[in-house]
Write an enzyme that holds these catalytic residues in place. Structure first.
Site, PDB file in Angstrom:
ATOM      1  N   LYS A  84       0.841  -1.220   0.000  1.00 51.02           N
ATOM      2  CA  LYS A  84       0.000   0.000   0.000  1.00 51.02           C
ATOM      3  C   LYS A  84       0.865   1.255   0.000  1.00 51.02           C
ATOM      4  CE  LYS A  84      -3.180  -2.261   3.172  1.00 51.02           C
ATOM      5  NZ  LYS A  84      -3.549  -2.218   4.600  1.00 51.02           N
ATOM      6  N   ARG A 106      15.828  -9.609   2.928  1.00 52.99           N
ATOM      7  CA  ARG A 106      16.206  -9.671   1.503  1.00 52.99           C
ATOM      8  C   ARG A 106      15.513  -8.521   0.803  1.00 52.99           C
ATOM      9  NH1 ARG A 106      16.615 -14.250  -3.003  1.00 52.99           N
ATOM     10  NH2 ARG A 106      18.406 -14.668  -1.684  1.00 52.99           N
TER      11      ARG A 106
HETATM   12  N1   CP Z   1      20.847 -18.729  -3.823  1.00 50.44           N
HETATM   13  C1   CP Z   1      19.747 -18.030  -3.487  1.00 50.44           C
HETATM   14  O1   CP Z   1      19.826 -16.961  -2.884  1.00 50.44           O
HETATM   15  O2   CP Z   1      18.585 -18.598  -3.893  1.00 50.44           O
HETATM   16  P1   CP Z   1      17.134 -18.002  -3.611  1.00 50.44           P
HETATM   17  O3   CP Z   1      17.006 -16.738  -4.428  1.00 50.44           O
HETATM   18  O4   CP Z   1      16.177 -19.070  -4.049  1.00 50.44           O
HETATM   19  O5   CP Z   1      17.030 -17.693  -2.154  1.00 50.44           O
END
Ligand code: CP
Length: 312
Positions: A84, A106
């Site tokens: 959003k 991530r």
């Molecule tokens: N190697 C690795 O980072 O794979 P993923 O993107 O699936 O986490």
């Protein structure tokens, strides 16, 4: 462990690196038990903040935290208020208000984990940020190599492929040189950073243009995925041409020393950087890498959250 976060391999010194790998051996032993769970992080909360797609890293951090009995919050952009338009800072402050003990992050943006560390006073673990770093991938790769060869110092590791776009390559080069290995980079000029001096000046990293010249004395052939999602122009004439010059196939596998192994961080482009017969051969340790990711991530969570005394 001296490190209080794992945003980059730079956060570790050689002693910390060895401690992570030694602790991962203990964690591997736990994972081999019938009941794969210890109470080490009971009452602690791990937040997995995944703002970019992942299979291996996301699932292995999830299972690693659960094997240590932590409470786990899995968070992705889709289905959250990020979709959003909520800012990264407000997302971080929301997690902080919930009392998380660590955040695994991530992001497609280089620098997101560092930014997060400015908003939260808990250990931040980088699960891959943009083109910058993927430190736990490098650690699980080193663990895989050490388990196979018994040592890291003195190994020659050839990293081949899309180095310029690869956060894995950046972490891998730094971790391998810290551990005393020699690194060779093989890639088309267009897939190499223009300034390599930060790596090559130390003397343990060299660049080789022809993959066939690097095979005969490599202990590890580490292939990188061609990262099309990061390419906004053509970096090589065709996939066929790339595969002919930089792809690992049965002929090149036969040219490696008998003891040498093949590795790939995944996900693979079968038929581009690696042929299916090589990917599925017993000399490719790709599924071992995935399996070792659990133990290494257990070790990182444990050392950063609970300290350095292994009492599992
Ligand atoms: N190697 C690795 O980072 O794979 P993923 O993107 O699936 O986490």
């Amino acid at each position: 462990m001296k490190a209080t976060r794992l945003i980059s391999i730079d956060d570790l010194d050689a002693e910390d690196l060895a401690l992570v790998l030694d602790t991962a051996e203990v964690m591997d032993e736990i994972s081999a038990r019938r009941i794969k769970k210890v109470p080490t992080l009971r009452g602690r909360t791990v937040c997995n903040l995944f703002l970019e797609d992942s299979t291996r890293t996301r699932l292995s951090f999830d299972i690693a935290a659960k094997r240590l009995s932590a409470d786990v919050m899995n968070f992705s952009a889709k289905g959250s208020s990020v979709s959003k338009g909520e800012s990264f800072k407000d997302t971080a402050l929301t997690l902080d208000a919930m009392g998380v003990d660590t955040v695994v992050v991530r992001s497609g943006s280089s620098g997101a984990p560092l930014q997060l560390s400015q908003y939260l006073d808990v250990p931040i673990l980088n699960a891959g940020d943009g083109w910058h770093q993927h430190p736990t991938q490098a650690l699980l790769d080193l663990y895989t190599m050490r388990s196979h060869f018994g040592h890291l110092a003195g190994l020659t590791v050839t990293i081949c492929g899309d180095i310029i776009h690869s956060r894995v390559a950046r972490s891998e080069i730094e971790a391998l040189t810290l551990a005393g290995a020699t690194v060779r980079l093989v890639a088309p000029d267009t897939l190499l950073p223009t300034d390599l001096s930060a790596w090559t000046d130390g003397g343990n990293v060299e660049v080789i243009t022809d993959l066939d010249d690097a095979l005969g004395d490599s202990d590890v052939l580490y292939l990188l995925r061609v990262q099309r999602e990061r390419m906004h122009r053509a970096f090589f004439p065709s996939t066929r041409e790339y595969h002919r010059l930089y792809g690992m196939d049965a002929r090149r596998l036969a040219a490696l020393p008998d003891h040498a192994i093949v590795m790939h961080p995944g996900p693979m482009n079968r038929g581009v950087e690696i042929t299916p017969d090589v990917a599925d051969s017993p000399r490719a340790l790709i599924t071992d890498q995935v399996n070792n990711g659990i133990a290494v991530r257990m070790a990182c969570l444990y050392l950063l959250i609970a300290g350095s005394e292994v009492d599992a």
